[in-house]
Scaffold this motif. Structure first.
Motif, PDB file in Angstrom:
ATOM      1  N   GLU A 128      18.183  -2.054 -21.568  1.00  0.00           N
ATOM      2  CA  GLU A 128      17.291  -1.271 -20.564  1.00  0.00           C
ATOM      3  C   GLU A 128      16.609  -3.153 -20.042  1.00  0.00           C
ATOM      4  OE1 GLU A 128      15.556   2.139 -21.043  1.00  0.00           O
ATOM      5  OE2 GLU A 128      15.960   1.561 -22.117  1.00  0.00           O
ATOM      6  N   ILE A 129      16.380  -3.771 -20.943  1.00  0.00           N
ATOM      7  CA  ILE A 129      16.172  -5.108 -21.478  1.00  0.00           C
ATOM      8  C   ILE A 129      17.010  -6.823 -21.640  1.00  0.00           C
ATOM      9  CG2 ILE A 129      13.771  -6.360 -21.569  1.00  0.00           C
ATOM     10  CD1 ILE A 129      12.551  -3.960 -21.877  1.00  0.00           C
ATOM     11  N   CYS A 130      16.379  -7.509 -21.550  1.00  0.00           N
ATOM     12  CA  CYS A 130      17.524  -8.420 -22.396  1.00  0.00           C
ATOM     13  C   CYS A 130      16.610  -9.556 -22.392  1.00  0.00           C
ATOM     14  CB  CYS A 130      19.294  -9.174 -21.803  1.00  0.00           C
ATOM     15  SG  CYS A 130      19.550  -9.182 -21.018  1.00  0.00           S
ATOM     16  N   THR A 131      17.293 -11.144 -23.060  1.00  0.00           N
ATOM     17  CA  THR A 131      16.370 -11.764 -23.201  1.00  0.00           C
ATOM     18  C   THR A 131      16.416 -13.396 -22.731  1.00  0.00           C
ATOM     19  OG1 THR A 131      16.955 -12.825 -25.324  1.00  0.00           O
ATOM     20  CG2 THR A 131      14.871 -11.707 -25.351  1.00  0.00           C
ATOM     21  N   LEU A 132      16.045 -13.580 -21.920  1.00  0.00           N
ATOM     22  CA  LEU A 132      16.250 -15.117 -20.647  1.00  0.00           C
ATOM     23  C   LEU A 132      15.561 -15.946 -21.507  1.00  0.00           C
ATOM     24  CD1 LEU A 132      18.505 -16.115 -19.291  1.00  0.00           C
ATOM     25  CD2 LEU A 132      16.483 -15.624 -17.269  1.00  0.00           C
ATOM     26  N   ASP A 133      16.079 -16.761 -22.687  1.00  0.00           N
ATOM     27  CA  ASP A 133      15.469 -18.317 -23.319  1.00  0.00           C
ATOM     28  C   ASP A 133      14.918 -18.885 -21.758  1.00  0.00           C
ATOM     29  OD1 ASP A 133      14.981 -16.619 -25.425  1.00  0.00           O
ATOM     30  OD2 ASP A 133      16.362 -18.104 -26.484  1.00  0.00           O
ATOM     31  N   CYS A 134      13.633 -19.255 -21.149  1.00  0.00           N
ATOM     32  CA  CYS A 134      14.091 -20.467 -20.282  1.00  0.00           C
ATOM     33  C   CYS A 134      13.244 -21.664 -20.322  1.00  0.00           C
ATOM     34  CB  CYS A 134      12.670 -19.615 -19.665  1.00  0.00           C
ATOM     35  SG  CYS A 134      13.046 -17.935 -18.369  1.00  0.00           S
ATOM     36  N   GLY A 135      14.168 -22.698 -21.737  1.00  0.00           N
ATOM     37  CA  GLY A 135      13.763 -24.124 -21.630  1.00  0.00           C
ATOM     38  C   GLY A 135      14.902 -24.509 -22.722  1.00  0.00           C
ATOM     39  N   THR A 136      14.900 -25.766 -22.739  1.00  0.00           N
ATOM     40  CA  THR A 136      15.249 -26.847 -23.973  1.00  0.00           C
ATOM     41  C   THR A 136      14.460 -26.641 -24.973  1.00  0.00           C
ATOM     42  OG1 THR A 136      17.022 -26.751 -22.924  1.00  0.00           O
ATOM     43  CG2 THR A 136      17.267 -28.633 -24.289  1.00  0.00           C
ATOM     44  N   LEU A 188      16.188 -15.210  -8.162  1.00  0.00           N
ATOM     45  CA  LEU A 188      17.421 -14.664  -9.078  1.00  0.00           C
ATOM     46  C   LEU A 188      16.140 -13.231 -10.186  1.00  0.00           C
ATOM     47  CD1 LEU A 188      18.332 -18.145  -9.920  1.00  0.00           C
ATOM     48  CD2 LEU A 188      19.539 -16.298  -9.103  1.00  0.00           C
ATOM     49  N   LEU A 189      15.441 -13.415 -10.245  1.00  0.00           N
ATOM     50  CA  LEU A 189      14.371 -12.263 -10.582  1.00  0.00           C
ATOM     51  C   LEU A 189      13.783 -10.799  -9.686  1.00  0.00           C
ATOM     52  CD1 LEU A 189      12.214 -14.499 -12.662  1.00  0.00           C
ATOM     53  CD2 LEU A 189      14.584 -13.361 -13.798  1.00  0.00           C
ATOM     54  N   GLU A 190      14.279  -9.896  -9.713  1.00  0.00           N
ATOM     55  CA  GLU A 190      13.375  -8.830  -9.405  1.00  0.00           C
ATOM     56  C   GLU A 190      11.684  -8.544  -9.763  1.00  0.00           C
ATOM     57  OE1 GLU A 190      16.012  -5.797  -9.073  1.00  0.00           O
ATOM     58  OE2 GLU A 190      17.316  -6.723  -7.154  1.00  0.00           O
ATOM     59  N   ASP A 191      11.702  -8.163  -8.963  1.00  0.00           N
ATOM     60  CA  ASP A 191       9.488  -7.258  -9.789  1.00  0.00           C
ATOM     61  C   ASP A 191      10.244  -6.105  -9.995  1.00  0.00           C
ATOM     62  OD1 ASP A 191       8.904  -9.230  -8.477  1.00  0.00           O
ATOM     63  OD2 ASP A 191       8.437  -8.505  -6.401  1.00  0.00           O
ATOM     64  N   PRO A 192       9.458  -5.774 -11.409  1.00  0.00           N
ATOM     65  CA  PRO A 192       8.239  -6.594 -11.889  1.00  0.00           C
ATOM     66  C   PRO A 192       8.674  -7.548 -12.819  1.00  0.00           C
ATOM     67  CG  PRO A 192       8.396  -4.229 -12.648  1.00  0.00           C
ATOM     68  CD  PRO A 192       9.380  -4.354 -11.597  1.00  0.00           C
ATOM     69  N   VAL A 193       8.064  -8.703 -12.447  1.00  0.00           N
ATOM     70  CA  VAL A 193       8.615  -9.325 -13.933  1.00  0.00           C
ATOM     71  C   VAL A 193       7.928  -9.170 -15.245  1.00  0.00           C
ATOM     72  CG1 VAL A 193       8.847 -12.679 -14.367  1.00  0.00           C
ATOM     73  CG2 VAL A 193       9.096 -11.302 -11.739  1.00  0.00           C
ATOM     74  N   LEU A 194       8.737  -9.451 -16.191  1.00  0.00           N
ATOM     75  CA  LEU A 194       7.890  -9.318 -17.555  1.00  0.00           C
ATOM     76  C   LEU A 194       8.634 -11.054 -18.504  1.00  0.00           C
ATOM     77  CD1 LEU A 194       7.784  -7.537 -19.629  1.00  0.00           C
ATOM     78  CD2 LEU A 194      10.194  -7.245 -20.208  1.00  0.00           C
ATOM     79  N   LEU A 294       7.737  -0.791 -15.826  1.00  0.00           N
ATOM     80  CA  LEU A 294       8.802  -1.556 -15.678  1.00  0.00           C
ATOM     81  C   LEU A 294      10.133  -1.932 -14.246  1.00  0.00           C
ATOM     82  CD1 LEU A 294       8.561  -3.035 -19.427  1.00  0.00           C
ATOM     83  CD2 LEU A 294       7.301  -4.509 -17.343  1.00  0.00           C
ATOM     84  N   LYS A 295       9.742  -0.468 -13.987  1.00  0.00           N
ATOM     85  CA  LYS A 295      11.425   0.060 -13.730  1.00  0.00           C
ATOM     86  C   LYS A 295      12.569  -0.271 -14.355  1.00  0.00           C
ATOM     87  CE  LYS A 295       8.633  -0.949  -9.144  1.00  0.00           C
ATOM     88  NZ  LYS A 295       8.654  -1.151  -8.481  1.00  0.00           N
TER      89      LYS A 295
END
Length: 299
Positions: A128-136, A188-194, A294-295
Motif C-alpha cells: 500500500e505504501i513504499c518509501t522514497l528517500d528524497c535526497g542524497t 509526480l505525486l498524487e494527493d494525499p502526500v505522505l 491516505l486513500k
C-alpha cells in the motif's frame, strides 16, 4: 509555532531496518517469518503501519532479494491481524568510496543499481505504501553516501504513482523537503502526500527541537506527516511529533532498547508509543482508518 496537536494519530513500526546489526541481539528479526511475525506483533500492540526491510536469513545482513520481500508480504497478508504494508524502496543507492586518497574503484560494500531494479520488489509485491528517500547525503561515518539523484527520484516517483502505491517521502534534511514539494508541483505525486521526517541521522537534520519544528512547519498544511528520531531520543519523538501535528514512528530500525541495557521488542516500543499518545489525550487509529485517510488500496 501555534500548537496544532494531532488528535487522531497513527503509529508506524519500522521492524528491522537495512543496516548491519549486532549478532548478539536476537530481538532484531532476520528471516521472512521473523520479520512478518514482528509486523504482526507491532500491529497487535497498536501499530497501523509496518515498515519493512529484509535481511539474509542466514547472516542477518541487509538484502534486496525480491523473493524475501514477497515471502514477508504474503505472510503478513495471510495473517488474521490487519496492518498496512509499507515496504522500503530505499535500498540500492549506497555508494561507498574506496578511500579519501583513492575513491575509485568503489568499495565492495557499495550497493548501487538503477531505478527500475530498486523498484522491482515493489512492482512485484504492490504494498500500500513504499518509501522514497528524497535526497542524497553523507551517511553516518567513513566514505558512505546515500545517493538519490533528482532524475532517479523522478523516475521512481512516477513508477510508484503508476503502480498505485503511495510514496512515503523520507525527508532527512530541509532540502529533501524542498525537492518533495517540487515532485508534487510536477504532478509526480498524487494527493494525499505522505511525508516521514527522519531526524537525528548523521549527517542529516539534527534532532534538536528548533530544527524539527522548522521541518514540521515547512510541511504543507494539506500533507500528512510522521516523524521519528533514533537511539536514545527515539521515545521522546512520539510526543514531539504529535504536538507538532504529526504521526508517530518507532521500531527496532530506529532504537534497540526499551531501557538502559535492555534490548526491546517491536511490540514493547509500540506499546510505549501508544501509552505516550493516549496520555497526551490523542487517539491511536488503526489500519482501516489509515487507509481511508491516505486513500490506500488494500491488496
Amino acid at each position: 509555532m501555534p500548537l496544532a496537536m494531532n488528535r487522531e494519530v497513527f503509529i508506524t513500526c519500522a521492524v528491522t531496518g537495512g543496516t548491519e546489526i549486532d549478532a548478539n541481539n536476537r530481538n532484531v528479526p532476520r528471516s521472512p517469518k521473523e520479520i512478518a511475525d514482528a509486523a504482526i506483533e507491532a500491529a497487535q500492540a497498536g501499530a497501523a503501519v509496518a515498515h519493512i526491510h529484509v535481511r539474509d536469513p542466514d547472516t542477518g545482513a541487509p538484502s534486496r532479494r525480491n523473493d524475501l520481500y514477497k515471502e514477508v508480504a504474503d505472510r503478513v497478508r495471510q495473517a488474521s491481524t490487519d496492518v498496512v504494508l509499507n515496504i522500503t524502496a530505499g535500498m540500492g543507492g549506497d555508494v561507498v568510496f574506496g578511500s579519501v586518497e583513492q575513491p575509485l574503484p568503489l568499495s565492495s560494500s557499495a550497493d548501487l543499481c538503477g531505478a527500475t531494479e530498486r523498484f522491482s520488489h515493489i512492482a512485484e509485491c504492490l504494498p500500500e505504501i513504499c518509501t522514497l528517500d528524497c535526497g542524497t547525503m553523507n551517511f553516518n561515518v567513513g566514505d558512505s553516501v546515500m545517493t538519490n539523484t533528482p532524475a532517479t527520484l523522478r523516475a521512481m516517483a512516477k513508477m510508484m504513482t503508476d503502480h498505485g502505491v503511495r510514496p512515503e517521502l523520507e525527508v532527512f534534511d530541509s532540502g529533501h523537503l524542498w525537492f518533495a514539494k517540487q515532485l508534487a508541483e510536477e504532478g509526480l505525486l498524487e494527493d494525499p502526500v505522505l511525508v516521514q521526517l527522519c531526524m537525528g541521522i548523521p549527517w542529516g537534520a539534527p534532532n534538536e527541537l528548533n530544527t524539527f519544528l522548522a521541518m514540521a512547519n515547512s510541511v504543507p498544511a494539506n500533507w500528512t506527516f510522521s516523524a521519528f528520531s533514533i537511539g536514545r531520543d527515539a521515545m521522546a519523538y512520539p510526543a514531539a511529533a504529535v504536538l507538532a501535528g504529526g504521526n508517530v514512528r518507532v521500531g527496532l530500525e530506529d532504537n534497540l532498547y526499551v531501557g538502559k541495557g535492555h534490548f526491546a521488542s517491536n511490540g514493547q516500543l509500540v506499546e510505549r508509543a501508544v501509552n505516550i499518545v493516549e496520555n497526551m489525550g490523542a487517539r491511536v487509529i488503526g489500519p482501516k482508518e489509515v487507509r481511508e485517510k491516505l486513500k490506500l488500496a488494500k491488496r
